[in-house]
Every structure is written in C-alpha cells, then in structure tokens.
Design an enzyme around this catalytic site. Structure first.
Site, PDB file in Angstrom:
ATOM      1  N   PHE A  13      79.764  -8.295  -3.197  1.00  0.00           N
ATOM      2  CA  PHE A  13      81.009  -9.047  -3.382  1.00  0.00           C
ATOM      3  C   PHE A  13      80.683 -10.410  -3.923  1.00  0.00           C
ATOM      4  CE2 PHE A  13      81.999  -6.373   0.518  1.00  0.00           C
ATOM      5  CZ  PHE A  13      82.296  -5.279  -0.264  1.00  0.00           C
ATOM      6  N   TRP A  33      89.370  -9.380  -3.691  1.00  0.00           N
ATOM      7  CA  TRP A  33      88.219 -10.269  -3.514  1.00  0.00           C
ATOM      8  C   TRP A  33      86.959  -9.457  -3.231  1.00  0.00           C
ATOM      9  CZ3 TRP A  33      84.741 -10.946   0.443  1.00  0.00           C
ATOM     10  CH2 TRP A  33      83.930 -12.084   0.386  1.00  0.00           C
ATOM     11  N   HIS A  34      87.139  -8.340  -2.465  1.00  0.00           N
ATOM     12  CA  HIS A  34      85.982  -7.544  -2.082  1.00  0.00           C
ATOM     13  C   HIS A  34      85.373  -6.799  -3.261  1.00  0.00           C
ATOM     14  CE1 HIS A  34      87.491  -8.221   2.003  1.00  0.00           C
ATOM     15  NE2 HIS A  34      86.241  -8.083   2.344  1.00  0.00           N
ATOM     16  N   GLY A  35      86.168  -6.521  -4.276  1.00  0.00           N
ATOM     17  CA  GLY A  35      85.589  -5.828  -5.414  1.00  0.00           C
ATOM     18  C   GLY A  35      86.641  -5.411  -6.404  1.00  0.00           C
TER      19      GLY A  35
END
Lengths: 479, 79
Positions: free
Chosen positions: A479, A325-327
């Site tokens: 993000f 999700w963060h990247g």
C-alpha cells in the site's frame, strides 16, 4: 529492507552507533541520512519523489503562514501542496487502474481512443508518507500549528525510517516536538525498544509467515476447495493480516524508541470488538484517526444541513477512499463500501441497539454482538485478500454452500503435513491466548521487571527455534 | 466564562441524555461514552443554538477538549 532481515539488523547497528557517537545537537542529521539511505535502498530513484513531496510541502506551509490573512493566496498554496502530493499518489498508484477501467469501457462500448496499459512501479510507503504530509499541510492551513522552518527537521518528519514504509502515520503535533527535543540515550528506551521489537519479530516470523503458506495456497485455489477449507483460509488470513501489520507497527515503534521517539499506536486488540464502529477504533488507528479528522469530520460538517444524511454521506465517501487507499483494485473499493454499509447500519440503529443491550441478557447480547462483528470482519477481509472480485464472490458463495465438507479439511491438512500444520495452529493459539497479556506487558516502561525479562527471553527462544528470516514481505508494503 | 461553563454543561447533559455529566476544560471525547464522531455534530449544533452563534467547518478543526470549545464560544460571542 525488511525489519526481519539480517541486512536490517546490520544497518540498524551502524545507524545506532553513529547516532550514539554524534553530539546531541547533530543527531537529527544521522537520523535523516539514515532515513534517506533506508528509503532509497532498493530504488534510489524513489528519492526524487520523496524530495518533491518534502520540498513542496515544506515551502507551501511557510507561504500559507505568510499569507494567513489573505485567504485566496493561502488556499492557492494549500491546493498546490495537495495537487503535488495527491498527483504523485494518483500517477504512481492509481493511473494504471484508471486506464484499465477506461480501456474496459472503451472495449465494452467500442469507442475511439485506446490507451496502452500502464504499469508504473509503486514506490514503497507512498500512501503513508503522502498522507502524513497532507495532514501537516492541513494542520498549517487550519492554523493548528506553525510551519516548520527548519528544512532538515521537516525532511526528517516525512522520511523518518522506522515509519516511512508502513506507518504509523504520524501527526505534526506529536512528531515535531520530539524532533525539536535533543534525543538523549537512555537504557529505558533501549529496554523498551528491544521488548517491543522482539514482540513484533515473534508475531511476524513465528506466526504471520507460517500462516502465509496456507493462506496463499487456499486463496490461489478457490475453485478447487470446498467452503469448509475456504472458511479455514479466511480465518487464518484474518490472523495473518493482524499479526503481520501489528508486528510491523511493534517493530517500528521499538526501533524509533531506541532514538527516543514515541510513535503513535496502531492496534488495540481489534478482534475483540463488539461492533464495526469499535473495530475501526481499534484497527490501523493512525489511518482511521487521520481519515476521521481530515476527511470524515469536514465532509460531515460541510453537509450538516442534511442531518443524518450528512453522516451517511461522510461515512461512505470516507470509506470509499479508505478502500481505495489500500490499493488500486475493485476488491479494495468493495471492501470500503462494505465497511461503509455496516457503519451506516450501526449509525442508524444506535438507539435501538442501546435499548436491546439493556433488554437482553448482557452476556448473551455481548457474545452475539462479538460473533456477528468477527464474522463480518472475516467476510470483509475476503475482499481484502482475493485477487479479483469474481474470486471474492465465488469464495463467499462456496463458504455458504459447501461448508460442511469437513473431510476436505483433513485432506488439506495432510497435504501440508499434519504435524507441521497442527504445530502452526498451536503457535497461533498460543498467540491468541497470550496477545493481551504480552502486548500489555511489553508496553510497560519497567525494564527491570522479572516477568517481562522472562517473556522477552521466551519470545527470543521461539524466534530462534521457529522463525523464518526475511522471506515474506509485509502485507502493508504494497500500500 | 463561568456562566458559559454552566450553560455548556447543560448542553452536554441534554445532548448525551445524562444528567450526571460534569465537564472541565480538559474533558475530551474519551471521557464521555456517547461522545463520538457521530454525536459530535449534534453537540456542535446544540452549542450553536444555546449560545446563538454560528460555528463553521474551519472552527471545528482542531477542537481537542471542552477548554478549546469554551474558547471558541467566547471568541464567537465577542465577534
């Protein structure tokens, strides 16, 4: 538009005045227009994606409610909302990553079809508002809330400008009642909003952005610096990340409060955690609660026959997604996996640890637990910040081999100007010592408190004297 | 309902290994130290055994407090 820019200050003033002079029942229109303009500010084309998310999520929820007795149809509408929302997210955020992996595999195994590298621009805030929309779809699907019939209200729920870029990820149960209640002007809200915004602004431009210079330099020259300097960089980054993101959250909560909205809290002093489970209860709370409710619990429940295996399975899958999700990078995937490993260890040793906490001297046990947790957090953040996995592993290897080269720290500090560095460190120390007191104070409703007024004034003086305006993006914007 | 309440109190005491636990409709996870996302599954399993009911993934979504859980138990028993 950065919260810490004069552009925003001007924009916000215009929006707030318009909101103020508009009759109560139409104030939502001002907020919706302001949100859409705010979101489309840099790239108006992103509004098309936002509109797509809003319309599909809105329409499918109404249909899900219409077919609440016909499971098959209800599922079809849930899946269409999920496919569109996740589809947008995957195409714009992850497709480049997946084609990269494919190309590397193709090279390695030297097989057929080559895909040209794909570089789509990541629409800002997409991970946040997509998750908020998916949460809403699931709430309606599970019968936890009635669908929102008012398209304008629904559009405001998804796009509300204080939170669309970086959260806090809102819940339908919290936000819709507030959107439905006519928002009244109140001096208490203004007082709270100012306190909260000033506290955030202080953290961002006096603390986080000062640390940015040092952290950037260290992380761009990992092969050059010995372990001692790398430890310094890792330590500074942890505080940069915390002050940067919690600052954004404070400002978002503060801005929303001007209009009478109460947004969810995101941080509860994460660095005092004595285990990793506790850390995730205190760090980016709106995301971890989202993951817990919409991923972890259903996953764990679906495999409940596996007993403890179900929990391990749910932890790993959830934190794999949390990392991703963060990247779209392997470093983030590893970050998630490392967190998953720690949480699994804690889950399996729960009873043993309870026993230890009773056997050993409580002060020593707690201090040791805290040190271990903080050390783990620092090391896991290396994967969060490093440009590549090679960099991350190199950095950690050096941290454990060349950590004693203290002279190198002196050279590093001198290079950046000893006094300037000492001063930044002093400000950071000031923040660490006052975080608990100031955070607790600014969250108080009492705008007539003398101490609170003094604190806010002090922070404003700091901001004017030592702040840098609108120069560094918020880390979580990527993000 | 009162009967369910007493039985549920016993379930809580045995799952969280604490005989002093008292529950009300508004009791939620933050009121009981050991009640977290890991022990929640144990709790649901124990409730199923004690009341001879079957709880699905659908049912657990949106359970916010003991009151919700009691409603769910009542509904399942009536089914």
């Amino acid at each position: 538009m950065l919260f810490n820019s004069f552009d925003f200050l001007f924009y916000f003033s215009v929006v707030f005045l318009s909101w103020l002079v508009t009759p109560i029942n139409f104030r939502w229109v001002v907020l919706l227009c302001a949100s859409l303009v705010f979101y489309g500010w840099e790239k108006p084309t992103y509004l098309i994606l936002l509109a797509l998310t809003i319309s599909i999520t809105y329409y499918s929820a109404i249909k899900m409610d219409e077919y609440k007795k016909v499971m098959v149809k209800k599922r079809v509408f849930l899946y269409s909302a999920m496919v569109v929302n996740l589809g947008i997210l995957i195409v714009f955020k992850y497709l480049g990553f997946f084609t990269d992996i494919y190309s590397q595999l193709a090279n390695l195994l030297s097989f057929g079809l080559k895909i040209p590298p794909l570089k789509l621009l990541l629409p800002i805030g997409i991970s946040f508002y997509t998750f908020q929309s998916i949460g809403y779809s699931l709430d309606v699907f599970f019968g936890l809330r009635k669908p929102e019939k008012h398209l304008g209200y629904f559009a405001l729920f998804v796009s509300f400008f204080p939170q669309i870029l970086s959260g806090p990820i809102g819940r339908s149960s919290e936000l819709f009642p507030q959107i439905h209640t006519p928002q009244k002007f109140s001096w208490d809200n203004i007082g709270y909003g100012i306190q909260r915004f000033v506290w955030g602004l202080f953290k961002k431009i006096v603390i986080a952005d000062r640390l940015d210079v040092y952290v950037n330099d260290i992380y761009s020259n990992i092969s050059h610096y010995p372990g001692s300097v790398l430890w310094l960089g890792t330590f500074l980054f942890a505080f940069q990340l915390y002050t940067d993101f919690s600052a954004y959250t404070d400002m978002a909560i503060g801005v929303a409060r001007f209009f009478g909205f109460k947004l969810a809290e995101n941080f509860d002093f994460p660095f005092i955690s004595k285990n990793v489970t506790e850390f995730w209860r205190r760090w980016h709370m709106s995301l971890s609660a989202w993951l817990r409710d919409y991923m972890y619990t259903p996953l764990q429940f679906s495999k409940r026959k596996w007993k403890k295996g179900a929990t391990v399975y749910a932890i790993f899958l959830t934190f794999f997604i949390c990392g991703l999700w963060h990247g779209a990078k392997f470093t983030f995937v590893l970050f998630g996996i490392i967190q998953g490993l720690a949480l699994t260890y804690e889950m399996l040793t729960r009873e043993k640890r309870q026993l230890w906490s009773k056997t050993f001297n409580p002060f020593l046990y707690n201090t040791f637990s805290w040190l271990l947790t903080f050390g783990f957090t620092l090391l896991s953040f290396v994967f969060f910040r490093a440009e590549s996995t090679e960099d991350a592993f190199l950095l950690i290897r050096k941290q454990f081999t060349t950590f004693s080269d203290v002279a190198a720290i002196k050279i590093f500090v001198m290079h950046f100007g000893g006094i300037k560095f000492a001063f930044s460190l002093l400000l950071l120390l000031f923040f660490i010592l006052t975080d608990k007191l100031f955070s607790t104070m600014v969250k108080l409703q009492n705008r007539k408190s003398f101490v609170l007024t003094m604190i806010t004034s002090l922070l404003i003086v700091f901001i004017i004297l030592f702040g840098t305006f609108g120069k560094v993006d918020f880390i979580y914007f990527q993000f | 309902m009162k009967q369910h309440h007493e039985k549920l109190t016993q379930v809580f005491r045995s799952v969280f290994k604490n005989d002093a636990i008292e529950i009300t409709d508004s009791t939620n996870a933050s009121d009981i130290d050991q009640w977290d996302s890991i022990t929640h599954l144990d709790l649901i399993t124990a409730v199923e055994e004690a009341f001879a009911i079957e709880i699905t993934g659908f049912d657990v979504m949106g359970l916010k407090n003991v009151g919700d859980l009691l409603d769910l138990i009542q509904r399942k028993i009536e089914d």
